[in-house]
Design an enzyme around this catalytic site. Structure first.
Site, PDB file in Angstrom:
ATOM      1  N   SER A 127       1.409  -0.891  -0.164  1.00 14.88           N
ATOM      2  CA  SER A 127      -0.114  -0.205   0.043  1.00 14.88           C
ATOM      3  C   SER A 127       0.941   1.166  -0.499  1.00 14.88           C
ATOM      4  O   SER A 127       2.012   1.249   0.398  1.00 14.88           O
ATOM      5  CB  SER A 127      -0.934   0.276   1.547  1.00 14.88           C
ATOM      6  OG  SER A 127      -1.455   1.400   1.748  1.00 14.88           O
ATOM      7  N   GLU A 129      -0.155   3.675   1.468  1.00 14.93           N
ATOM      8  CA  GLU A 129       0.354   4.214   3.167  1.00 14.93           C
ATOM      9  C   GLU A 129       1.515   4.053   4.030  1.00 14.93           C
ATOM     10  O   GLU A 129       1.851   5.020   4.743  1.00 14.93           O
ATOM     11  CB  GLU A 129      -0.674   3.402   3.729  1.00 14.93           C
ATOM     12  CG  GLU A 129      -1.935   3.923   3.600  1.00 14.93           C
ATOM     13  CD  GLU A 129      -2.694   5.563   4.200  1.00 14.93           C
ATOM     14  OE1 GLU A 129      -2.164   5.447   5.511  1.00 14.93           O
ATOM     15  OE2 GLU A 129      -2.970   6.022   3.598  1.00 14.93           O
ATOM     16  N   TYR A 151      -1.576   0.090  10.989  1.00 16.74           N
ATOM     17  CA  TYR A 151      -2.283  -0.519   9.749  1.00 16.74           C
ATOM     18  C   TYR A 151      -0.979  -0.469   8.612  1.00 16.74           C
ATOM     19  O   TYR A 151      -0.706  -1.344   8.287  1.00 16.74           O
ATOM     20  CB  TYR A 151      -3.375   0.577   9.276  1.00 16.74           C
ATOM     21  CG  TYR A 151      -3.446  -0.569   7.304  1.00 16.74           C
ATOM     22  CD1 TYR A 151      -3.811  -1.303   6.847  1.00 16.74           C
ATOM     23  CD2 TYR A 151      -3.027   0.694   6.535  1.00 16.74           C
ATOM     24  CE1 TYR A 151      -4.298  -1.515   5.540  1.00 16.74           C
ATOM     25  CE2 TYR A 151      -3.083   0.383   4.969  1.00 16.74           C
ATOM     26  CZ  TYR A 151      -3.447  -0.493   4.917  1.00 16.74           C
ATOM     27  OH  TYR A 151      -3.755  -1.530   3.406  1.00 16.74           O
TER      28      TYR A 151
HETATM   29  P1  NDP Z   1     -11.450  -4.808   1.839  1.00 14.35           P
HETATM   30  O1  NDP Z   1     -11.402  -3.971   3.003  1.00 14.35           O
HETATM   31  O2  NDP Z   1     -12.665  -4.332   0.637  1.00 14.35           O
HETATM   32  O3  NDP Z   1     -10.915  -6.434   1.775  1.00 14.35           O
HETATM   33  C1  NDP Z   1     -10.442  -6.573   3.098  1.00 14.35           C
HETATM   34  C2  NDP Z   1     -10.243  -8.740   2.716  1.00 14.35           C
HETATM   35  O4  NDP Z   1      -9.775  -9.236   3.750  1.00 14.35           O
HETATM   36  C3  NDP Z   1     -12.127  -8.747   3.005  1.00 14.35           C
HETATM   37  O5  NDP Z   1     -11.941  -9.648   2.246  1.00 14.35           O
HETATM   38  C4  NDP Z   1     -12.287  -9.555   4.227  1.00 14.35           C
HETATM   39  O6  NDP Z   1     -13.170 -10.275   4.525  1.00 14.35           O
HETATM   40  C5  NDP Z   1     -11.051  -9.789   4.694  1.00 14.35           C
HETATM   41  N1  NDP Z   1     -10.171 -10.167   5.456  1.00 14.35           N
HETATM   42  C6  NDP Z   1     -10.489  -9.089   6.563  1.00 14.35           C
HETATM   43  N2  NDP Z   1      -9.761 -10.267   7.723  1.00 14.35           N
HETATM   44  C7  NDP Z   1      -8.948 -11.530   7.810  1.00 14.35           C
HETATM   45  C8  NDP Z   1      -8.607 -12.407   7.829  1.00 14.35           C
HETATM   46  N3  NDP Z   1      -7.838 -12.635   9.437  1.00 14.35           N
HETATM   47  N4  NDP Z   1      -8.517 -13.957   7.283  1.00 14.35           N
HETATM   48  C9  NDP Z   1      -8.679 -13.673   6.238  1.00 14.35           C
HETATM   49  N5  NDP Z   1      -9.658 -12.250   5.065  1.00 14.35           N
HETATM   50  C10 NDP Z   1      -9.780 -11.270   5.693  1.00 14.35           C
HETATM   51  O7  NDP Z   1     -10.435  -4.680   1.285  1.00 14.35           O
HETATM   52  P2  NDP Z   1      -9.928  -3.984  -1.024  1.00 14.35           P
HETATM   53  O8  NDP Z   1     -10.989  -5.488  -1.315  1.00 14.35           O
HETATM   54  O9  NDP Z   1      -9.992  -2.410  -0.010  1.00 14.35           O
HETATM   55  O10 NDP Z   1      -8.277  -3.948  -0.828  1.00 14.35           O
HETATM   56  C11 NDP Z   1      -7.919  -5.092  -1.058  1.00 14.35           C
HETATM   57  C12 NDP Z   1      -6.556  -5.372  -0.717  1.00 14.35           C
HETATM   58  O11 NDP Z   1      -5.359  -4.536  -1.020  1.00 14.35           O
HETATM   59  C13 NDP Z   1      -5.896  -5.248   0.864  1.00 14.35           C
HETATM   60  O12 NDP Z   1      -4.951  -6.049   1.726  1.00 14.35           O
HETATM   61  C14 NDP Z   1      -5.883  -3.551   1.123  1.00 14.35           C
HETATM   62  O13 NDP Z   1      -4.698  -3.721   3.004  1.00 14.35           O
HETATM   63  C15 NDP Z   1      -4.887  -3.454   0.736  1.00 14.35           C
HETATM   64  N6  NDP Z   1      -5.239  -2.430  -0.647  1.00 14.35           N
HETATM   65  C16 NDP Z   1      -6.409  -1.397  -0.832  1.00 14.35           C
HETATM   66  C17 NDP Z   1      -6.320  -0.664  -1.196  1.00 14.35           C
HETATM   67  C18 NDP Z   1      -7.353   0.417  -1.716  1.00 14.35           C
HETATM   68  O14 NDP Z   1      -7.107   1.634  -2.252  1.00 14.35           O
HETATM   69  N7  NDP Z   1      -8.477  -0.287  -2.082  1.00 14.35           N
HETATM   70  C19 NDP Z   1      -4.709   0.563  -1.920  1.00 14.35           C
HETATM   71  C20 NDP Z   1      -4.377  -0.983  -1.283  1.00 14.35           C
HETATM   72  C21 NDP Z   1      -4.041  -1.666  -0.791  1.00 14.35           C
HETATM   73  P3  NDP Z   1     -14.512 -10.173   5.473  1.00 14.35           P
HETATM   74  O15 NDP Z   1     -14.981  -9.763   4.330  1.00 14.35           O
HETATM   75  O16 NDP Z   1     -14.797 -11.466   6.551  1.00 14.35           O
HETATM   76  O17 NDP Z   1     -14.450  -8.385   6.002  1.00 14.35           O
HETATM   77  P1  GDR Z   2      -7.131   5.701   3.535  1.00 15.41           P
HETATM   78  O1  GDR Z   2      -8.033   5.461   2.828  1.00 15.41           O
HETATM   79  O2  GDR Z   2      -6.796   5.982   5.127  1.00 15.41           O
HETATM   80  O3  GDR Z   2      -5.901   6.394   2.965  1.00 15.41           O
HETATM   81  O4  GDR Z   2      -6.185   3.923   2.987  1.00 15.41           O
HETATM   82  P2  GDR Z   2      -9.675   6.268   3.942  1.00 15.41           P
HETATM   83  O5  GDR Z   2     -10.204   6.347   2.286  1.00 15.41           O
HETATM   84  O6  GDR Z   2     -10.030   6.086   4.871  1.00 15.41           O
HETATM   85  O7  GDR Z   2      -9.528   7.684   4.019  1.00 15.41           O
HETATM   86  C1  GDR Z   2      -8.678   9.183   3.143  1.00 15.41           C
HETATM   87  C2  GDR Z   2      -8.386  10.363   4.044  1.00 15.41           C
HETATM   88  O8  GDR Z   2      -9.212  10.432   3.853  1.00 15.41           O
HETATM   89  C3  GDR Z   2      -9.773  11.428   5.152  1.00 15.41           C
HETATM   90  N1  GDR Z   2     -10.897  11.471   6.187  1.00 15.41           N
HETATM   91  C4  GDR Z   2     -12.112  10.741   5.929  1.00 15.41           C
HETATM   92  N2  GDR Z   2     -11.350   8.797   6.088  1.00 15.41           N
HETATM   93  C5  GDR Z   2     -12.498   8.487   6.270  1.00 15.41           C
HETATM   94  N3  GDR Z   2     -12.203   7.203   5.762  1.00 15.41           N
HETATM   95  N4  GDR Z   2     -13.719   8.838   6.940  1.00 15.41           N
HETATM   96  C6  GDR Z   2     -14.149   9.908   7.106  1.00 15.41           C
HETATM   97  O9  GDR Z   2     -15.345  10.628   7.551  1.00 15.41           O
HETATM   98  C7  GDR Z   2     -12.992  11.124   6.338  1.00 15.41           C
HETATM   99  N5  GDR Z   2     -12.735  12.567   6.618  1.00 15.41           N
HETATM  100  C8  GDR Z   2     -11.697  12.720   6.060  1.00 15.41           C
HETATM  101  C9  GDR Z   2      -8.575  10.679   6.621  1.00 15.41           C
HETATM  102  O10 GDR Z   2      -8.430  11.235   7.135  1.00 15.41           O
HETATM  103  C10 GDR Z   2      -7.539  10.346   4.997  1.00 15.41           C
HETATM  104  O11 GDR Z   2      -7.129  11.101   5.193  1.00 15.41           O
HETATM  105  C11 GDR Z   2      -7.680   3.098   2.065  1.00 15.41           C
HETATM  106  C12 GDR Z   2      -7.121   1.594   2.015  1.00 15.41           C
HETATM  107  O12 GDR Z   2      -7.805   1.114   0.612  1.00 15.41           O
HETATM  108  C13 GDR Z   2      -6.497   1.888   2.826  1.00 15.41           C
HETATM  109  O13 GDR Z   2      -6.594   0.240   3.060  1.00 15.41           O
HETATM  110  C14 GDR Z   2      -5.112   1.530   1.375  1.00 15.41           C
HETATM  111  O14 GDR Z   2      -3.794   1.275   1.611  1.00 15.41           O
HETATM  112  C15 GDR Z   2      -4.510   2.775   1.133  1.00 15.41           C
HETATM  113  O15 GDR Z   2      -6.412   3.536   0.767  1.00 15.41           O
HETATM  114  C16 GDR Z   2      -4.477   3.369  -0.179  1.00 15.41           C
END
Ligand code: NDP
Ligand code: GDR
Length: 327
Positions: A127, A129, A151
């Site tokens: 990520s 992050e 995280y």
């Molecule tokens: P989601 O939060 O939508 O999905 C996370 C998944 O992980 C869900 O299917 C969840 O299952 C599963 N999970 C949680 N805990 C466990 C566990 N103990 N064992 C097995 N599975 C588990 O994330 P995204 O699809 O958005 O992201 C996919 C991956 O990419 C994540 O690892 C995230 O951190 C990473 N990532 C995401 C980004 C983004 O912008 N979306 C950017 C960079 C990285 P359940 O449905 O049961 O909760």
């Molecule tokens: P992020 O996504 O932390 O970048 O992680 P999120 O959408 O939660 O936050 C992005 C930014 O928005 C600001 N923010 C808020 N965020 C949330 N959730 N709710 C609010 O009300 C709000 N108001 C302002 C946050 O402070 C932050 O700066 C996502 C996840 O998908 C991670 O798993 C992944 O690794 C990174 O993106 C890349």
């Protein structure tokens, strides 16, 4: 027919990646953790019309033996580790669980592959992050990391374990350093979906206010559909490697609000209210990725603009609420 194993299959990326790989002719085995609400967990797969085509199997990233058994049973050619506690804000409340699932969980899968299926190719969902308090204005594969949340610390462990298993054991293990990517299937607690869902509810008269935290943070937002393609491309390379995947455009939460509200003819300043309890203990102020390497080596480029993605997300949330209200 190649077989893939996807952890996190019930999440946003798991759904889009399953769809992509089914279209490519893969047998898709999706690992999900056991839930008391098993009728609800396949909602995203159902939304994409593929719930029946994905083979859902039980397993948990913190249970090494379940991972070994799945690898032995299904003998996957490719393993995509998308499972995680992925909500940054929650990682301060549950830092150790986040470490176990998001960090050690990836280590467990790498070890399971090393033991039971060493020829499988491995993708780790790393990520942006990890860049946290950014050390360079545009982040590349060479930019030093500076994590700002439990995280991000957990993701760093997973990232370096991936690199280390590649270098130590010759595993085909790649790490995709993906910047934020969104879609109508984004979890409702993440800011983009919270905003588009809020816009839909305000437009339909269900509420008047949208509470948000820091509006000045900036993110490099792409579309999940584009980003899962990059995951697959990484595993098709002869040599495993690490890649930044990003659009190269950074936008503030404030500007995202403006785009989403104006899509339905509303002014965000009339509805967004600031809530101090939504401010994080430590913030990642700005992220801006440079995906030159992914472009050069994988031929990957994003295809969806931020404006088109915002429109798609707002329309999907309007449709969801209208269907629920039978409007
Ligand atoms: P989601 O939060 O939508 O999905 C996370 C998944 O992980 C869900 O299917 C969840 O299952 C599963 N999970 C949680 N805990 C466990 C566990 N103990 N064992 C097995 N599975 C588990 O994330 P995204 O699809 O958005 O992201 C996919 C991956 O990419 C994540 O690892 C995230 O951190 C990473 N990532 C995401 C980004 C983004 O912008 N979306 C950017 C960079 C990285 P359940 O449905 O049961 O909760
Ligand atoms: P992020 O996504 O932390 O970048 O992680 P999120 O959408 O939660 O936050 C992005 C930014 O928005 C600001 N923010 C808020 N965020 C949330 N959730 N709710 C609010 O009300 C709000 N108001 C302002 C946050 O402070 C932050 O700066 C996502 C996840 O998908 C991670 O798993 C992944 O690794 C990174 O993106 C890349």
């Amino acid at each position: 027919m190649p077989t893939c194993l996807i952890t996190g299959v019930t999440g946003q990326d798991g759904a889009y990646l399953s769809h992509f790989l089914l279209e490519k002719g893969y047998r898709v085995v999706g690992m999900m953790r056991r839930s008391a609400s098993s009728d609800l967990v396949g909602e995203r797969l159902r939304w994409l019309g593929i719930l029946q085509e994905v083979e859902l199997v039980n397993g948990n990233l913190i249970d090494l033996s379940s991972l070994i058994r799945l690898l032995q049973t299904y003998q996957p050619d490719e393993v995509y580790n998308l499972g995680a506690q992925s909500f940054v804000a929650a990682s301060w409340d549950q830092p150790l669980l986040t470490g176990q699932v998001t960090g050690i969980g990836a280590g467990n899968m790498l070890e399971a592959i090393r033991i039971a299926r060493p020829q499988a190719r491995f993708y780790q969902a790393s990520s942006s992050e990890m860049f946290g308090r950014i050390q360079q204005p545009r982040q590349t594969e060479q930019t030093p990391f500076y994590p700002r949340s439990p995280y991000a610390v957990a993701k760093l462990y997973a990232h370096w374990m991936t690199v280390n298993h590649r270098e130590s054991f010759g595993m085909h293990a790649s790490s995709g350093i993906l910047f934020n990517h969104e879609s109508p299937l984004r979890g409702i607690e993440f800011v983009t979906r919270k905003i588009t869902d809020g816009v839909a509810r305000i437009k339909l008269g269900l509420t008047r206010e949208l509470p948000l935290g820091n509006l000045e943070a900036m993110r490099d937002w792409g579309h999940a559909r584009d980003y899962v393609r990059a995951m697959w491309l990484m595993l098709q390379q002869e040599t495993p490697d690490d890649y930044v995947v990003a659009t190269g455009r950074s936008t503030s939460i404030r500007e995202f609000c403006r785009l989403a509200f104006s899509h339905v003819g509303l002014n965000f300043e009339d509805h967004v209210v600031s809530h101090l309890d939504l401010i994080r203990p430590a913030e990642v102020d700005v992220l801006l990725g440079d995906a030159t390497k992914a472009g050069r080596k994988l031929g990957w480029r994003p295809t969806v603009t931020l404006e088109d993605m915002v429109a798609e997300m707002v329309e999907a949330d309007l449709a969801r609420h209208r269907a629920r209200l039978k409007l």
